[in-house]
Design a protein around this motif. Structure first.
Motif, PDB file in Angstrom:
ATOM      1  N   GLU A 127      16.242   1.053 -43.998  1.00 37.49           N
ATOM      2  CA  GLU A 127      14.861   0.693 -44.318  1.00 37.49           C
ATOM      3  C   GLU A 127      14.151   0.117 -43.092  1.00 37.49           C
ATOM      4  O   GLU A 127      13.725  -1.037 -43.069  1.00 37.49           O
ATOM      5  CB  GLU A 127      14.803  -0.276 -45.501  1.00 37.49           C
ATOM      6  N   LEU A 129      11.540  -1.043 -40.635  1.00 38.20           N
ATOM      7  CA  LEU A 129      10.213  -1.605 -40.874  1.00 38.20           C
ATOM      8  C   LEU A 129       9.222  -1.288 -39.754  1.00 38.20           C
ATOM      9  O   LEU A 129       8.013  -1.271 -39.976  1.00 38.20           O
ATOM     10  CB  LEU A 129      10.314  -3.130 -41.015  1.00 38.20           C
ATOM     11  N   CYS A 155      14.887  -4.020 -39.545  1.00 41.66           N
ATOM     12  CA  CYS A 155      15.234  -3.353 -40.802  1.00 41.66           C
ATOM     13  C   CYS A 155      15.153  -4.321 -41.978  1.00 41.66           C
ATOM     14  O   CYS A 155      15.410  -5.509 -41.833  1.00 41.66           O
ATOM     15  CB  CYS A 155      16.652  -2.785 -40.720  1.00 41.66           C
ATOM     16  N   ARG A 156      14.834  -3.781 -43.135  1.00 45.28           N
ATOM     17  CA  ARG A 156      14.757  -4.574 -44.361  1.00 45.28           C
ATOM     18  C   ARG A 156      16.142  -4.787 -44.976  1.00 45.28           C
ATOM     19  O   ARG A 156      16.382  -5.783 -45.655  1.00 45.28           O
ATOM     20  CB  ARG A 156      13.850  -3.880 -45.378  1.00 45.28           C
ATOM     21  N   ALA A 157      17.057  -3.858 -44.747  1.00 40.50           N
ATOM     22  CA  ALA A 157      18.353  -3.927 -45.422  1.00 40.50           C
ATOM     23  C   ALA A 157      19.494  -3.709 -44.437  1.00 40.50           C
ATOM     24  O   ALA A 157      19.335  -3.022 -43.429  1.00 40.50           O
ATOM     25  CB  ALA A 157      18.419  -2.881 -46.530  1.00 40.50           C
ATOM     26  N   GLU A 170      22.670 -11.828 -46.646  1.00 42.24           N
ATOM     27  CA  GLU A 170      21.455 -11.021 -46.720  1.00 42.24           C
ATOM     28  C   GLU A 170      20.691 -11.075 -45.403  1.00 42.24           C
ATOM     29  O   GLU A 170      20.779 -12.042 -44.656  1.00 42.24           O
ATOM     30  CB  GLU A 170      20.564 -11.509 -47.868  1.00 42.24           C
ATOM     31  N   LYS A 172      17.243 -11.375 -43.317  1.00 42.50           N
ATOM     32  CA  LYS A 172      15.968 -12.078 -43.495  1.00 42.50           C
ATOM     33  C   LYS A 172      14.878 -11.274 -42.796  1.00 42.50           C
ATOM     34  O   LYS A 172      15.055 -10.854 -41.660  1.00 42.50           O
ATOM     35  CB  LYS A 172      16.033 -13.477 -42.901  1.00 42.50           C
ATOM     36  N   THR A 173      13.780 -11.062 -43.483  1.00 42.68           N
ATOM     37  CA  THR A 173      12.639 -10.388 -42.879  1.00 42.68           C
ATOM     38  C   THR A 173      11.467 -11.358 -42.824  1.00 42.68           C
ATOM     39  O   THR A 173      11.294 -12.197 -43.712  1.00 42.68           O
ATOM     40  CB  THR A 173      12.236  -9.123 -43.662  1.00 42.68           C
ATOM     41  N   GLN A 175       7.341 -11.891 -40.559  1.00 46.52           N
ATOM     42  CA  GLN A 175       6.295 -11.247 -39.772  1.00 46.52           C
ATOM     43  C   GLN A 175       6.022 -12.101 -38.552  1.00 46.52           C
ATOM     44  O   GLN A 175       6.058 -13.332 -38.621  1.00 46.52           O
ATOM     45  CB  GLN A 175       5.013 -11.094 -40.581  1.00 46.52           C
ATOM     46  N   PRO A 181       6.301  -6.609 -38.531  1.00 52.55           N
ATOM     47  CA  PRO A 181       7.538  -6.988 -39.219  1.00 52.55           C
ATOM     48  C   PRO A 181       8.652  -7.329 -38.236  1.00 52.55           C
ATOM     49  O   PRO A 181       8.723  -6.789 -37.139  1.00 52.55           O
ATOM     50  CB  PRO A 181       7.901  -5.753 -40.035  1.00 52.55           C
ATOM     51  N   SER A 183      13.047  -8.734 -38.333  1.00 56.07           N
ATOM     52  CA  SER A 183      14.217  -9.027 -39.166  1.00 56.07           C
ATOM     53  C   SER A 183      15.274  -9.700 -38.319  1.00 56.07           C
ATOM     54  O   SER A 183      15.329  -9.532 -37.109  1.00 56.07           O
ATOM     55  CB  SER A 183      14.781  -7.755 -39.806  1.00 56.07           C
TER      56      SER A 183
END
Length: 184
Positions: A127, A129, A155-157, A170, A172-173, A175, A181, A183
């Motif tokens: 994912e 960004l 990346c988001r994931a 997990e 972390k995202t 801005q 964006p 991460s």
């Protein structure tokens, strides 16, 4: 106008990942994967993996998995240990482990696999960004500085899996101040 600079310290790829304990700022794991296509120490791969909060029963706190020990040692000593995400990681205490490493990228998902006789480590980034080029003259790495040109794809994931067991944590995202964006 083009500019030529020598020597070239490293050419290749270096995706990184920080996983956090869900809902906290506490690091659960940090990974830095190096795919080197050219260097004074030859070509090769190195995965620097630290499992802070939940050591793996298979590899403890992690390790440095590589098919080129000389290259991996230089990358850890001269670069990785100075990265902000490794600031509180005892990277010099991690064992060097002979491993077969490979990666794939299909434009949407970057996958790394490092295999030893006993352990299979899989890391996946997905994912995407953003895609941005970063040109950073005199990138600080300890007492040395390097002229850095790179492409960053937050990346988001992402996840880390060891012998089929997914490590907790997990991505972390956020801005940036400019709204782009990011991460970790």
């Amino acid at each position: 106008m083009s500019e030529i600079k020598r020597p070239v310290f490293f050419s290749g790829e270096n995706p990184g990942m920080s996983l956090y304990v869900p809902g906290t700022e506490q690091l659960a794991a940090v990974a830095s994967y190096w795919y080197c296509t050219d260097s004074l120490w030859g070509v090769g791969h190195a995965l620097i993996l630290w499992l802070g909060i939940t050591p793996s029963t298979d590899i403890g706190q992690g390790g440095i998995f590589t098919d080129n020990f000389s290259l991996a040692q230089i990358l850890v000593k001269d670069l990785t240990q100075h990265f902000p995400e490794f600031r509180d990681v005892p990277v010099n205490a991690l064992a060097y482990v002979d491993a077969r490493c490979e990666h794939t990228y299909d434009g949407a998902c970057y996958r790394v696999m490092c295999q030893t006789a006993e352990t299979k480590i899989e890391i996946e980034w997905s994912e995407v960004l953003d895609r941005k080029q970063v040109i950073w003259p005199q990138f600080p790495a300890g007492e040395t500085a390097y002229d850095l040109t790179t492409v960053i794809c937050p990346c988001r994931a992402g996840h880390i899996q060891i012998n089929g067991e997914r490590m907790p944590g997990e991505i972390k995202t956020t801005q940036t101040a400019a709204g782009a964006p990011s991460s970790t």
